[in-house]
Design an enzyme around this catalytic site. Structure first.
Site, PDB file in Angstrom:
ATOM      1  CE1 TYR A 153     -33.598   8.891-120.859  1.00 37.52           C
ATOM      2  CE2 TYR A 153     -32.982  10.070-122.856  1.00 37.52           C
ATOM      3  CZ  TYR A 153     -33.882   9.845-121.831  1.00 37.52           C
ATOM      4  OH  TYR A 153     -35.055  10.556-121.775  1.00 37.52           O
ATOM      5  CB  SER A 157     -44.882   9.513-108.961  1.00 37.28           C
ATOM      6  OG  SER A 157     -43.608   9.482-109.553  1.00 37.28           O
TER       7      SER A 157
HETATM    8  N1  NAP Z   1     -37.677  15.685-119.068  1.00 40.05           N
HETATM    9  C1  NAP Z   1     -37.168  15.596-120.277  1.00 40.05           C
HETATM   10  O1  NAP Z   1     -36.478  16.512-120.764  1.00 40.05           O
HETATM   11  C2  NAP Z   1     -37.408  14.372-121.108  1.00 40.05           C
HETATM   12  C3  NAP Z   1     -37.056  14.435-122.472  1.00 40.05           C
HETATM   13  C4  NAP Z   1     -37.276  13.332-123.278  1.00 40.05           C
HETATM   14  C5  NAP Z   1     -37.848  12.190-122.759  1.00 40.05           C
HETATM   15  N2  NAP Z   1     -38.162  12.147-121.442  1.00 40.05           N
HETATM   16  C6  NAP Z   1     -38.727  10.901-120.946  1.00 40.05           C
HETATM   17  O2  NAP Z   1     -39.996  11.172-120.393  1.00 40.05           O
HETATM   18  C7  NAP Z   1     -40.271  10.249-119.350  1.00 40.05           C
HETATM   19  C8  NAP Z   1     -40.620  11.027-118.092  1.00 40.05           C
HETATM   20  O3  NAP Z   1     -39.511  11.842-117.755  1.00 40.05           O
HETATM   21  P1  NAP Z   1     -39.610  12.984-116.647  1.00 40.05           P
HETATM   22  O4  NAP Z   1     -38.831  14.121-117.145  1.00 40.05           O
HETATM   23  O5  NAP Z   1     -41.019  13.151-116.255  1.00 40.05           O
HETATM   24  O6  NAP Z   1     -38.766  12.290-115.493  1.00 40.05           O
HETATM   25  P2  NAP Z   1     -38.919  12.377-113.917  1.00 40.05           P
HETATM   26  O7  NAP Z   1     -39.529  13.650-113.497  1.00 40.05           O
HETATM   27  O8  NAP Z   1     -37.586  11.984-113.384  1.00 40.05           O
HETATM   28  O9  NAP Z   1     -39.981  11.217-113.606  1.00 40.05           O
HETATM   29  C9  NAP Z   1     -39.650   9.885-113.866  1.00 40.05           C
HETATM   30  C10 NAP Z   1     -40.864   9.033-113.569  1.00 40.05           C
HETATM   31  O10 NAP Z   1     -40.545   7.660-113.848  1.00 40.05           O
HETATM   32  C11 NAP Z   1     -40.886   6.865-112.720  1.00 40.05           C
HETATM   33  N3  NAP Z   1     -39.997   5.710-112.646  1.00 40.05           N
HETATM   34  C12 NAP Z   1     -38.654   5.700-112.778  1.00 40.05           C
HETATM   35  N4  NAP Z   1     -38.195   4.442-112.685  1.00 40.05           N
HETATM   36  C13 NAP Z   1     -39.282   3.646-112.479  1.00 40.05           C
HETATM   37  C14 NAP Z   1     -39.465   2.244-112.307  1.00 40.05           C
HETATM   38  N5  NAP Z   1     -38.431   1.375-112.339  1.00 40.05           N
HETATM   39  N6  NAP Z   1     -40.717   1.767-112.122  1.00 40.05           N
HETATM   40  C15 NAP Z   1     -41.770   2.620-112.087  1.00 40.05           C
HETATM   41  N7  NAP Z   1     -41.664   3.950-112.266  1.00 40.05           N
HETATM   42  C16 NAP Z   1     -40.433   4.457-112.451  1.00 40.05           C
HETATM   43  C17 NAP Z   1     -40.700   7.819-111.535  1.00 40.05           C
HETATM   44  O11 NAP Z   1     -41.468   7.358-110.451  1.00 40.05           O
HETATM   45  P3  NAP Z   1     -40.879   7.049-108.986  1.00 40.05           P
HETATM   46  O12 NAP Z   1     -39.471   7.572-108.929  1.00 40.05           O
HETATM   47  O13 NAP Z   1     -41.837   7.752-108.084  1.00 40.05           O
HETATM   48  O14 NAP Z   1     -40.948   5.568-108.917  1.00 40.05           O
HETATM   49  C18 NAP Z   1     -41.281   9.106-112.108  1.00 40.05           C
HETATM   50  O15 NAP Z   1     -42.689   9.074-112.047  1.00 40.05           O
HETATM   51  C19 NAP Z   1     -39.011   9.401-119.196  1.00 40.05           C
HETATM   52  O16 NAP Z   1     -39.181   8.209-119.911  1.00 40.05           O
HETATM   53  C20 NAP Z   1     -37.941  10.253-119.841  1.00 40.05           C
HETATM   54  O17 NAP Z   1     -36.883   9.470-120.338  1.00 40.05           O
HETATM   55  C21 NAP Z   1     -37.967  13.213-120.599  1.00 40.05           C
END
Ligand code: NAP
Length: 244
Positions: free
Chosen positions: A155, A15
């Site tokens: 985390y 999303s």
């Molecule tokens: N941004 C960073 O700096 C970073 C760094 C390292 C790793 N990551 C990892 O990369 C991934 C994406 O992160 P992001 O930065 O894109 O985060 P984000 O913008 O907060 O997006 C999180 C996504 O996860 C979905 N989500 C959360 N809980 C869910 C559930 N129970 N069931 C289904 N969907 C769920 C949300 O969808 P809805 O809320 O619409 O359901 C949204 O699409 C995560 O695993 C995060 O830990 C991010």
């Protein structure tokens, strides 16, 4: 390199943020994406931003909570006659509290979404890939799986689990023509990090002097999706933060 044209990709966290950036890049390469998240409307708006290459049926959405098996089971039933070439597990929630201040509910949610959700995705989609005798799994962990972080112990544990999961999967499923790889992004500009670098202190810790862009992580995912010998890769994409 393997073309993504005509491939079907299931992308959790589709999303917004990294999941959506990966979907956009894969769609631009000709893939059809099934975006997975919890809210149907948000997913539909995200899907509308993907390149259809003239085929309005190319992309679809599936709204469910990845942390329980129910939604995955329904997805498997509803896509019985559809292949899944690439599974991207990018759904995740973050943490910003020392462990002794972290609420029980938050501990459970972080592990259930990040780690168990990834395990369910693999458990339910791998049989589909085994039937096809091909497939590619891209799990999104984090640099915090291997690198210290403050206020992120649960985390970090969830993400270290994903690295262990992916390593064992690579051993188990390679013989079925299925590749499994894991991305370790550092700090990337998305909703998850929007309050983390207001005074530039975080950027100052990163050798390249800035947070990464979602598009840059998507590019790493594309490499993993396209390279037929990429298997059990643990790919850092962190602006050099892992060197500090
Ligand atoms: N941004 C960073 O700096 C970073 C760094 C390292 C790793 N990551 C990892 O990369 C991934 C994406 O992160 P992001 O930065 O894109 O985060 P984000 O913008 O907060 O997006 C999180 C996504 O996860 C979905 N989500 C959360 N809980 C869910 C559930 N129970 N069931 C289904 N969907 C769920 C949300 O969808 P809805 O809320 O619409 O359901 C949204 O699409 C995560 O695993 C995060 O830990 C991010």
């Amino acid at each position: 390199m393997q073309s993504l044209a005509g491939k079907r990709c299931f992308i959790t966290g589709g999303s917004r943020g990294l999941g959506l950036a990966i979907a956009r890049l894969f769609a631009a390469q000709g893939a059809g994406c099934t975006l997975i998240g919890r809210n149907e409307d948000t997913l539909a708006k995200a899907a509308d931003t993907l390149d259809t290459q003239g085929d309005l049926q190319r992309h679809c959405v599936s709204a469910f909570d990845v942390s329980t098996p129910d939604g995955w089971e329904k997805l498997v039933v509803s896509t019985k006659n559809q292949v899944c070439d690439i599974l991207v597990n990018a759904a995740g929630v973050s943490q910003n509290s020392f462990i002794f201040k972290t609420e029980k509910h938050d501990v459970n949610e972080i592990i259930a979404t990040n780690l168990t959700g990834t395990i369910w995705g693999c458990k339910y989609i791998i049989p589909k890939m085994m039937k096809q005798k091909s497939g590619c799994i891209i799990n999104v962990a984090s640099l915090l799986a291997t690198h210290r972080g403050k206020g992120a112990s649960v985390y970090a544990a969830s993400k270290a689990g994903i690295v262990g999961l992916t390593r064992s999967l690579a051993w188990e499923v390679g013989r079925f023509g299925i590749r499994a790889n894991v991305l370790l992004p550092g700090y990337i500009k998305t909703d998850m990090t929007k309050d983390m670098d207001q005074n530039g202190e975080l950027s100052a810790l990163i050798p390249l002097g800035r947070l990464g862009l979602a598009r840059e992580v998507a590019d790493a995912a594309l490499f993993l999706a396209q390279n037929p010998y990429a298997h059990n890769c643990v790919l850092n994409i962190d602006g050099g933060l892992s060197a500090t």
